[in-house]
Design an enzyme around this catalytic site. Structure first.
Site, PDB file in Angstrom:
ATOM      1  N   THR A  16       0.658  -0.859   0.001  1.00  0.00           N
ATOM      2  CA  THR A  16      -0.159   0.270   0.036  1.00  0.00           C
ATOM      3  C   THR A  16       0.806   0.609  -0.112  1.00  0.00           C
ATOM      4  OG1 THR A  16      -0.116  -0.176   2.205  1.00  0.00           O
ATOM      5  CG2 THR A  16      -2.474  -1.156   0.957  1.00  0.00           C
ATOM      6  N   LYS A  88      11.741   4.427   5.048  1.00  0.00           N
ATOM      7  CA  LYS A  88      12.143   4.712   3.768  1.00  0.00           C
ATOM      8  C   LYS A  88      13.088   6.455   4.153  1.00  0.00           C
ATOM      9  CE  LYS A  88       9.891   2.655   0.771  1.00  0.00           C
ATOM     10  NZ  LYS A  88       8.480   1.361   0.720  1.00  0.00           N
ATOM     11  N   LYS A 130      20.515   6.126  -1.604  1.00  0.00           N
ATOM     12  CA  LYS A 130      20.954   6.180  -0.380  1.00  0.00           C
ATOM     13  C   LYS A 130      21.687   4.693   0.095  1.00  0.00           C
ATOM     14  CE  LYS A 130      18.082   9.794   0.455  1.00  0.00           C
ATOM     15  NZ  LYS A 130      17.334   9.672  -0.737  1.00  0.00           N
ATOM     16  N   VAL A 171      11.364   8.586  -6.858  1.00  0.00           N
ATOM     17  CA  VAL A 171      10.576   8.408  -7.431  1.00  0.00           C
ATOM     18  C   VAL A 171       9.688   9.855  -7.071  1.00  0.00           C
ATOM     19  CG1 VAL A 171       8.343   6.813  -7.453  1.00  0.00           C
ATOM     20  CG2 VAL A 171      10.932   5.940  -6.963  1.00  0.00           C
ATOM     21  N   GLY A 173       7.401  11.975  -6.963  1.00  0.00           N
ATOM     22  CA  GLY A 173       5.814  12.559  -6.495  1.00  0.00           C
ATOM     23  C   GLY A 173       5.402  11.007  -5.307  1.00  0.00           C
ATOM     24  N   SER A 174       6.592  10.203  -4.723  1.00  0.00           N
ATOM     25  CA  SER A 174       5.966   9.338  -4.502  1.00  0.00           C
ATOM     26  C   SER A 174       5.757  10.304  -2.583  1.00  0.00           C
ATOM     27  CB  SER A 174       7.238   8.403  -3.968  1.00  0.00           C
ATOM     28  OG  SER A 174       8.388   8.936  -3.828  1.00  0.00           O
ATOM     29  N   ARG A 258      13.226  29.307   1.366  1.00  0.00           N
ATOM     30  CA  ARG A 258      13.950  29.340   2.766  1.00  0.00           C
ATOM     31  C   ARG A 258      15.125  28.461   3.126  1.00  0.00           C
ATOM     32  NH1 ARG A 258      12.617  28.222   8.345  1.00  0.00           N
ATOM     33  NH2 ARG A 258      10.182  27.754   7.675  1.00  0.00           N
TER      34      ARG A 258
END
Length: 337
Positions: A16, A88, A130, A171, A173-174, A258
């Site tokens: 999901t 993540k 990463k 990715v 828009g994740s 900022r």
């Protein structure tokens, strides 16, 4: 891929999440016998169940990859597994390092062991840039998960299961990524919070991420890490383009940026392959394939269509010419308009 997944049983851990749900939706086009959606988020499972109400070949499993017994039930008679469940968020992992290890490391170990016992055909881990030369807890935990997936091909004994990984950049828009955050800040009139004006990132769309996952599933022989050739953006260029696209016309010039400095565990650049890794990689038209370091696996003859030795010495975002603003705009328009 239709023949590959047709009439198969497939499990998606983290099904999901942003990537997991896209994998689920794409898999349904290939007419599998069943897709099992495994996640611990009850609300997200409810939402996805309503969204995909017309499909009768979906099964929803509430569970955590930390719970090996629950995974054993989800894994029964499964042919393919896409392991996307993970912690993540870099900052969250820095403040909760052992929780990250329990999910990303112990959870991955549980997926490997239950997949072996169920005689799954192939298991694909979704990893991150990463994990390359990591400087944060999330990266370390995902690098260790990659190593677990590679070494599983060595100690699996009589089991035929193939374990491989894919490495992504950001990715677009994740959930939890910079894109939806920037968009929300701009629509509310700013300010837009940027960590470092010189920060560069590898990017890919959800469609590119899916293509990499499925191509890796088809090509995987055991222990490889598949890395898509990805464009790079400067974060400050991304913000400028997003202000142009999403700010109300009368407020665009008033929106402030900022700079808040690097957050815990962040780097101003990202890497997809180190110098050492390049020495055991092959290159194809659209990706790099990092071969296993484990000698018994590295000595296998790995062959892929159109492969050649890489020309680069390492794959780092500061060495790639970033996308021009007009290219970034075109990319965002495909996503949002």
């Amino acid at each position: 891929m239709r023949d590959f997944f047709n009439n198969r049983n497939i499990l998606v851990t983290g099904g999901t999440g942003s990537l997991g749900r896209e994998i689920v939706k794409e898999l349904l086009l290939f007419k599998p016998r069943v897709v099992r959606i495994f996640s611990r988020d009850e609300a997200k499972q409810f939402d996805l169940q309503k969204e995909l109400l017309d499909y009768t070949n979906l099964r929803f499993f509430i569970g955590d990859v930390r719970d090996k017994e629950r995974l054993e039930h989800a894994m029964e008679n499964v042919d393919y597994v896409f392991h996307t469940a993970a912690m993540k968020h870099v900052v969250a992992c820095e403040y909760n390092p052992f929780e990250a290890l329990k999910t990303n490391l112990i959870g991955s170990k549980n997926v490997i062991e239950t997949a072996m016992e169920a005689n799954v055909k192939k298991v694909i881990l979704t990893s991150t840039d990463k994990a390359t030369n990591p400087c944060n807890t999330m990266g370390v935990s995902k690098l260790f998960a990659e190593r677990l997936f590679t070494s599983a091909n060595y100690y699996k004994g009589k089991h035929a299961t193939v374990f491989s990984s894919v490495r992504f950049g950001n990715v677009l828009g994740s959930a939890g990524s910079a894109l939806p955050l920037f968009k929300k800040q701009i629509e509310h009139g700013g300010p837009v919070t940027v960590t470092d004006p010189g920060m560069t990132r590898f990017i890919l769309t959800k469609k590119q991420a899916l293509d990499l996952v499925f191509k890796a599933t088809h090509l995987a022989r055991g222990g490889e890490i598949f890395i898509l050739k990805m464009p790079v953006i400067r974060v400050c260029d991304l913000v400028d383009v997003m202000i142009k696209l999403f700010a109300p016309p009368d407020k665009a010039k008033k929106i402030k940026i900022r700079y808040i400095g690097q957050q815990p565990g962040e780097k101003p650049y990202e890497e997809l392959m180190t110098e050492e890794e390049v020495t055991r990689a092959v290159e194809t038209r659209d990706m790099f394939i990092l071969l296993p370091q484990v000698p018994e696996l590295f000595e296998k003859e790995y062959q892929y269509p159109g492969q050649r030795k890489p020309k680069l010495l390492k794959y780092i975002s500061t060495d790639v010419t970033p996308l021009a603003p007009e290219k970034i705009e075109s990319l965002l328009r495909r996503i949002y308009f």
